[in-house]
Design an enzyme around this catalytic site. Structure first.
Site, PDB file in Angstrom:
ATOM      1  N   MET A  81       0.835  -1.212   0.000  1.00 21.91           N
ATOM      2  CA  MET A  81       0.000   0.000   0.000  1.00 21.91           C
ATOM      3  C   MET A  81       0.870   1.264   0.000  1.00 21.91           C
ATOM      4  O   MET A  81       2.083   1.186   0.092  1.00 21.91           O
ATOM      5  CB  MET A  81      -0.900  -0.018   1.232  1.00 21.91           C
ATOM      6  CG  MET A  81      -1.888  -1.173   1.194  1.00 21.91           C
ATOM      7  SD  MET A  81      -2.898  -1.254   2.674  1.00 21.91           S
ATOM      8  CE  MET A  81      -3.914   0.206   2.509  1.00 21.91           C
ATOM      9  N   HIS A  82       0.204   2.408  -0.111  1.00 22.03           N
ATOM     10  CA  HIS A  82       0.783   3.738   0.166  1.00 22.03           C
ATOM     11  C   HIS A  82       1.795   4.259  -0.856  1.00 22.03           C
ATOM     12  O   HIS A  82       2.253   5.392  -0.739  1.00 22.03           O
ATOM     13  CB  HIS A  82       1.471   3.793   1.545  1.00 22.03           C
ATOM     14  CG  HIS A  82       0.688   3.210   2.669  1.00 22.03           C
ATOM     15  ND1 HIS A  82      -0.559   3.677   3.029  1.00 22.03           N
ATOM     16  CD2 HIS A  82       0.962   2.184   3.527  1.00 22.03           C
ATOM     17  CE1 HIS A  82      -0.995   2.972   4.074  1.00 22.03           C
ATOM     18  NE2 HIS A  82      -0.096   2.058   4.380  1.00 22.03           N
ATOM     19  N   ASP A 240      -2.749  -4.833   0.324  1.00 20.69           N
ATOM     20  CA  ASP A 240      -2.304  -6.178   0.742  1.00 20.69           C
ATOM     21  C   ASP A 240      -2.929  -6.632   2.061  1.00 20.69           C
ATOM     22  O   ASP A 240      -3.266  -7.807   2.215  1.00 20.69           O
ATOM     23  CB  ASP A 240      -0.775  -6.299   0.760  1.00 20.69           C
ATOM     24  CG  ASP A 240      -0.078  -5.219   1.573  1.00 20.69           C
ATOM     25  OD1 ASP A 240      -0.759  -4.424   2.252  1.00 20.69           O
ATOM     26  OD2 ASP A 240       1.165  -5.182   1.530  1.00 20.69           O
TER      27      ASP A 240
END
Ligand code: ADP
Length: 492
Positions: A81-82, A240
């Site tokens: 992520m991110h 995830d």
């Protein structure tokens, strides 16, 4: 007939095939180049490398299955992520992606809090803004690389760059978008007012879908490079953590997952978008429609044991260390371990706190050190569980996975500290598995993610709490909690 999950991890990209019952049939993995850490706090990867790895992993899994593109009925994506991927008007990658663990954006976090306020961010996104999130990374590029910033036409998360390669669409899903700090988690849409306040052009943001919805179809060009069939549907998928929770069947209240990896994550389903006013746990949209999830994190879970083994017991297998710990007794003769080797996330949000054993005497053996260490990690997970229960309601059972879950002893300590049954699952394939189940749900089962999970996810190895240990740990947890402020005060 198969449904495919593609997970863009940090170390590599994995492709996984499930059958119509959601059973794992084949997997293949292609490693990424190492992430680049050119300066302290920086962590970058090349999005082109993700796409290359995804193409290889897809070709490899088709080969293993002796399948062709005709056999694949749908694809789901998941990923780290991110991360911040920036594309220009010709869809060229502008600079390497700043990935999840990149921490360079503290000045931008401070700037956001100065403009919007800490409570303003909580109201707009249900979470505090952290350096790892996407928005401050975008602002870092704006502040430090104006020429690059001026070229930005599209911002994508890591798995969504692979989606762009497969389908040519700019799209994301609600769970992954939740980790950008630009997403209204309560309303499941971009926080457009926040974007305006911070001068972010909302035209660069991808369209957001629910996780089981089809966002596009494999293009002719992508079909040629992967072996897939043109027109194969691709569903939105999930970040995830949410994808992995789908793989663990965390799709109803009352059952949480606990991952004992390098860090430890307690993950729970939420019926309502409740969030912690102090931001000690993350509340994000779940990969199930009309549901959210909350997540607490112990930074130094498996890491504690890994450190112990490397520094104090080189060459000894984890299994042997666990056997040794089992020879000690609950509460390890009054010894406590504070697992703050990398500070602590939940419940302290404190990156500067330091760990250690407290209560050592000359009569302690190495077995006691290991046992206290496992118990300390479980106490931290108990702090996570308590907060998660506060927001999501009573937890009946815990589904455990990750390296630490291989140990029956660790599972028994965890069950006794949490005072809950701890179970393992038959399939522990993580986020690629969840992504494949989302594809099956979205392309074949009319979006019935819960139904797919109920059929596919099965429990095994139930470990109940040991009642004698539980009573000792009830008191031990209180002492453990009293040690944080003492250490904080002493080392401040
Ligand atoms: P990651 O989070 O990096 O994906 P894993 O889920 O594989 O890692 O977990 C790794 C951790 O699990 C190790 O650091 C170690 O603490 C723990 N671990 C691995 N094997 C065992 C075992 N047999 N018994 C107890 N703990 C183990």
């Amino acid at each position: 007939m198969y449904w495919m999950g593609i997970d863009v991890g940090t170390g590599g990209t994995r492709a996984l095939l499930v059958d119509a019952h959601g059973r794992v049939r084949h997997t293949a993995m292609h490693a990424h180049q190492d992430m680049r850490m050119e300066k302290p706090l920086w962590a970058e990867q090349d999005p082109g490398d993700w796409w290359a790895a995804a193409q290889s992993a897809v070709r490899a899994v088709l080969k293993k299955a002796h399948a062709t593109g005709d056999d694949i009925r749908g694809i789901g994506l998941s990923g780290q992520m991110h991360g911040l991927t920036l594309l220009d008007e010709a869809n060229r990658v502008i600079r390497p992606a700043l990935i999840w663990c990149d921490q360079r954006s503290q000045a931008q976090v401070d700037g956001i809090n100065a403009i919007v306020g800490v409570s303003g961010m909580l109201e707009a996104t249900a979470n505090p803004v952290l350096t790892g999130f996407t928005l401050p990374k975008l602002l870092w590029v704006r502040d430090n690389e104006p020429a690059n910033s001026a070229r930005v036409r599209h911002v994508l998360l890591p798995k969504d760059y692979v989606r762009f390669g497969l389908t040519g669409e700019y799209a994301s899903d609600v769970s992954d978008a939740s980790g950008t700090a630009l997403f209204n988690v309560v309303n499941r849409q971009w926080a457009l007012d926040l974007a305006t306040k911070l001068g972010v052009d909302s035209a660069i943001l991808p369209r957001v879908y629910e996780s089981d919805q089809v966002t596009g179809y494999v293009t002719k060009q992508a079909a040629e490079s992967t072996g897939l069939k043109p027109g194969t549907p691709v569903v939105a998928g999930a970040g995830d953590q949410a994808a992995s929770a789908i793989g663990n069947g965390i799709v109803t209240p009352g059952v949480v997952s606990c991952t004992l990896g390098t860090s430890g994550v307690v993950f729970s389903y939420l019926r309502e978008p409740n969030y912690d006013e102090r931001g000690r746990v993350h509340t994000f949209c779940h990969a199930v429609q009309d549901a959210w999830h909350v997540m607490g994190v112990t930074h130094g879970a498996g890491l504690s044991l890994q450190w112990f083994r490397k520094e104090l017991s080189p060459g000894v297998e984890y299994d042997a260390l666990m056997d040794e710990a089992a020879q000690s007794e609950p509460n390890a003769k009054g010894l406590f371990w504070l697992p703050y080797l990398m500070g602590e996330r939940t419940p302290h949000l404190d990156s500067t706190i330091r760990g250690g054993w407290i209560g050592l005497t000359a009569s302690h053996k190495r077995a006691d050190l290991i046992r206290a260490l496992i118990e300390g990690v479980c106490y931290s997970q108990k702090d996570c569980l308590d907060l998660v229960e506060m927001l999501g309601g009573r937890v009946e059972s815990v589904r455990v996975s990750g390296g630490g879950a291989r140990s029956e002893f660790w599972r028994r300590v965890l069950a006794s500290v949490l005072n809950r049954e701890v179970v393992r699952l038959e399939t522990e394939e993580g986020s690629a598995y969840g992504a494949a189940l989302l594809a099956l749900a979205g392309c074949e089962r009319g979006g019935d993610v819960r139904g797919v999970c109920e059929e596919a996810v099965n429990e095994r190895d139930i470990v109940p709490p040991d009642t004698q240990w539980r009573d000792v740990y009830l008191v031990g947890h209180k002492t453990y909690q009293s040690l944080y402020p003492a250490v904080k005060g002493a080392l401040a």
